[in-house]
Design a protein around this motif. Sequence first.
Motif, PDB file in Angstrom:
ATOM      1  N   ASP A 166       0.748  -1.115   0.221  1.00  0.00           N
ATOM      2  CA  ASP A 166       0.034   0.075  -0.092  1.00  0.00           C
ATOM      3  C   ASP A 166       0.888   1.252  -0.056  1.00  0.00           C
ATOM      4  N   PHE A 167       1.094   1.936  -1.200  1.00  0.00           N
ATOM      5  CA  PHE A 167       1.938   2.998  -1.248  1.00  0.00           C
ATOM      6  C   PHE A 167       1.497   4.370  -0.478  1.00  0.00           C
ATOM      7  N   ASN A 168       0.008   4.250  -0.228  1.00  0.00           N
ATOM      8  CA  ASN A 168      -0.624   5.147   0.547  1.00  0.00           C
ATOM      9  C   ASN A 168       0.097   5.434   1.816  1.00  0.00           C
ATOM     10  N   LEU A 169       0.659   4.287   2.415  1.00  0.00           N
ATOM     11  CA  LEU A 169       1.401   4.351   3.822  1.00  0.00           C
ATOM     12  C   LEU A 169       2.720   4.659   3.695  1.00  0.00           C
ATOM     13  N   ALA A 170       3.368   4.869   2.590  1.00  0.00           N
ATOM     14  CA  ALA A 170       4.903   5.077   2.236  1.00  0.00           C
ATOM     15  C   ALA A 170       5.300   6.397   2.886  1.00  0.00           C
ATOM     16  N   TYR A 171       6.431   6.178   3.763  1.00  0.00           N
ATOM     17  CA  TYR A 171       6.880   7.287   4.619  1.00  0.00           C
ATOM     18  C   TYR A 171       8.233   7.607   4.185  1.00  0.00           C
ATOM     19  N   ASN A 172       8.695   8.689   5.130  1.00  0.00           N
ATOM     20  CA  ASN A 172       9.860   9.210   4.970  1.00  0.00           C
ATOM     21  C   ASN A 172      10.960   8.591   5.805  1.00  0.00           C
ATOM     22  N   PRO A 173      12.166   8.423   5.432  1.00  0.00           N
ATOM     23  CA  PRO A 173      13.236   7.920   6.411  1.00  0.00           C
ATOM     24  C   PRO A 173      13.777   9.179   7.257  1.00  0.00           C
ATOM     25  N   TYR A 174      14.300   8.766   8.362  1.00  0.00           N
ATOM     26  CA  TYR A 174      14.528   9.863   9.570  1.00  0.00           C
ATOM     27  C   TYR A 174      15.538  10.965   8.601  1.00  0.00           C
ATOM     28  N   CYS A 175      16.336  10.699   7.958  1.00  0.00           N
ATOM     29  CA  CYS A 175      17.274  11.685   7.241  1.00  0.00           C
ATOM     30  C   CYS A 175      16.425  12.639   6.385  1.00  0.00           C
ATOM     31  N   ALA A 176      15.233  12.590   6.004  1.00  0.00           N
ATOM     32  CA  ALA A 176      14.498  13.367   5.282  1.00  0.00           C
ATOM     33  C   ALA A 176      14.110  14.557   6.289  1.00  0.00           C
ATOM     34  N   TYR A 177      13.988  14.424   7.603  1.00  0.00           N
ATOM     35  CA  TYR A 177      13.878  15.361   8.394  1.00  0.00           C
ATOM     36  C   TYR A 177      15.315  15.797   8.958  1.00  0.00           C
ATOM     37  N   ASN A 178      16.153  15.307   9.383  1.00  0.00           N
ATOM     38  CA  ASN A 178      17.307  15.551   9.975  1.00  0.00           C
ATOM     39  C   ASN A 178      18.722  14.863   9.235  1.00  0.00           C
ATOM     40  N   PRO A 179      19.469  15.528   8.727  1.00  0.00           N
ATOM     41  CA  PRO A 179      20.817  14.954   7.975  1.00  0.00           C
ATOM     42  C   PRO A 179      21.666  14.191   9.135  1.00  0.00           C
ATOM     43  N   ASP A 180      21.629  14.356  10.259  1.00  0.00           N
ATOM     44  CA  ASP A 180      22.255  13.854  11.523  1.00  0.00           C
ATOM     45  C   ASP A 180      22.037  12.279  11.356  1.00  0.00           C
ATOM     46  N   PHE A 181      20.970  11.963  10.675  1.00  0.00           N
ATOM     47  CA  PHE A 181      20.615  10.539  10.804  1.00  0.00           C
ATOM     48  C   PHE A 181      21.063   9.828   9.480  1.00  0.00           C
ATOM     49  N   ALA A 182      21.351   8.670   9.599  1.00  0.00           N
ATOM     50  CA  ALA A 182      21.792   7.825   8.587  1.00  0.00           C
ATOM     51  C   ALA A 182      20.823   6.599   8.041  1.00  0.00           C
ATOM     52  N   CYS A 183      20.477   6.431   6.966  1.00  0.00           N
ATOM     53  CA  CYS A 183      19.241   5.944   6.137  1.00  0.00           C
ATOM     54  C   CYS A 183      19.696   4.943   5.049  1.00  0.00           C
ATOM     55  N   PRO A 184      19.030   3.926   5.222  1.00  0.00           N
ATOM     56  CA  PRO A 184      19.555   2.960   3.901  1.00  0.00           C
ATOM     57  C   PRO A 184      18.991   3.587   2.623  1.00  0.00           C
ATOM     58  N   LEU A 185      19.550   3.678   1.631  1.00  0.00           N
ATOM     59  CA  LEU A 185      19.084   3.922   0.248  1.00  0.00           C
ATOM     60  C   LEU A 185      18.595   2.719  -0.542  1.00  0.00           C
ATOM     61  N   PRO A 186      17.445   3.421  -1.323  1.00  0.00           N
ATOM     62  CA  PRO A 186      16.791   2.064  -1.991  1.00  0.00           C
ATOM     63  C   PRO A 186      17.802   1.319  -2.832  1.00  0.00           C
ATOM     64  N   PRO A 187      17.677   0.021  -3.062  1.00  0.00           N
ATOM     65  CA  PRO A 187      18.501  -0.855  -3.972  1.00  0.00           C
ATOM     66  C   PRO A 187      18.098  -0.305  -5.448  1.00  0.00           C
ATOM     67  N   LYS A 188      19.105  -0.618  -6.438  1.00  0.00           N
ATOM     68  CA  LYS A 188      18.998  -0.225  -7.955  1.00  0.00           C
ATOM     69  C   LYS A 188      17.631  -1.095  -8.356  1.00  0.00           C
ATOM     70  N   GLU A 189      17.341  -2.185  -7.954  1.00  0.00           N
ATOM     71  CA  GLU A 189      16.274  -2.745  -8.118  1.00  0.00           C
ATOM     72  C   GLU A 189      14.915  -2.049  -7.975  1.00  0.00           C
ATOM     73  N   ASN A 190      14.929  -1.111  -6.975  1.00  0.00           N
ATOM     74  CA  ASN A 190      13.840  -0.562  -6.417  1.00  0.00           C
ATOM     75  C   ASN A 190      13.651   1.063  -7.163  1.00  0.00           C
ATOM     76  N   ILE A 191      14.579   1.252  -7.923  1.00  0.00           N
ATOM     77  CA  ILE A 191      14.281   2.449  -8.555  1.00  0.00           C
ATOM     78  C   ILE A 191      13.429   2.324  -9.606  1.00  0.00           C
ATOM     79  N   MET A 192      12.104   3.185  -9.556  1.00  0.00           N
ATOM     80  CA  MET A 192      10.769   3.049 -10.566  1.00  0.00           C
ATOM     81  C   MET A 192      10.797   4.254 -11.236  1.00  0.00           C
ATOM     82  N   GLU A 193      10.505   3.862 -12.764  1.00  0.00           N
ATOM     83  CA  GLU A 193      10.458   4.980 -13.904  1.00  0.00           C
ATOM     84  C   GLU A 193       9.244   5.641 -13.755  1.00  0.00           C
ATOM     85  N   VAL A 194       8.257   5.255 -12.948  1.00  0.00           N
ATOM     86  CA  VAL A 194       6.866   5.713 -13.004  1.00  0.00           C
ATOM     87  C   VAL A 194       7.016   6.581 -11.540  1.00  0.00           C
ATOM     88  N   GLY A 195       5.619   7.539 -11.444  1.00  0.00           N
ATOM     89  CA  GLY A 195       5.740   8.350 -10.319  1.00  0.00           C
ATOM     90  C   GLY A 195       4.794   7.842  -9.519  1.00  0.00           C
TER      91      GLY A 195
END
Length: 205
Positions: A166-195
């Motif tokens: 359910d993409f309606n429940l997609a949320y931001n990682p902590y680093c979106a709010y505070n750059p002092d936090f480290a967050c995992p980046l999406p793997p290349k397999e999960n980079i979607m061309e669609v919006g």
Amino acid sequence: MKSRNILILGVLAVIAIAVGYTLTATESPEAYLEKVEKERERQFKYLKYNIESPLTELQKKELRALEHYPIDPKYKVRAKMVPVEDRRMLELPMTDGSIEKYLKHSWAEFEWEGKTVRLLLLQAAKEQDKRNFFLAFADATSGSETYGGGRYLNLRQDGKNSITIDFNLAYNPYCAYNPDFACPLPPKENIMEVGILAGEKDYKK
């Protein structure tokens, strides 16, 4: 009563129970909207009031609401789970340059706008419940309307070989709010061309 009649009545009873369960388990549009809104409210309260929130005290004071796309049921999809052939630990890069290990578990396959989409389901190295999965993804909105580092979903397998995303429940990682936090980046397999016009938008300070 003959045993054949008893058997028939038993079968009919099982069918009736199954139909009743299906009817009661089917979520109404109103109930679905309420569930998503409650989860968004829970997320907002956590960020604003919880001691473990990534927000600074000043950010908490200034936070009035989180921005989301309107809730759209079409972004709730049922995906088939296909085991990854080379199931192994994946070193996922973090926003601070470090790495975090996740198990490459399964592909989540579903049809979207006439095309088959495959997203990689990950499992934390220390995850004890083997039905829980982590999905980090980026899409065509990343870096414009949504956080450039992608968004997250916590998923739970709800079928033998299927899972609900359910993409309606997609949320931001902590680093979106505070750059002092480290967050995992999406793997290349999960980079979607669609919006994906669903879920949380980028955090505006």
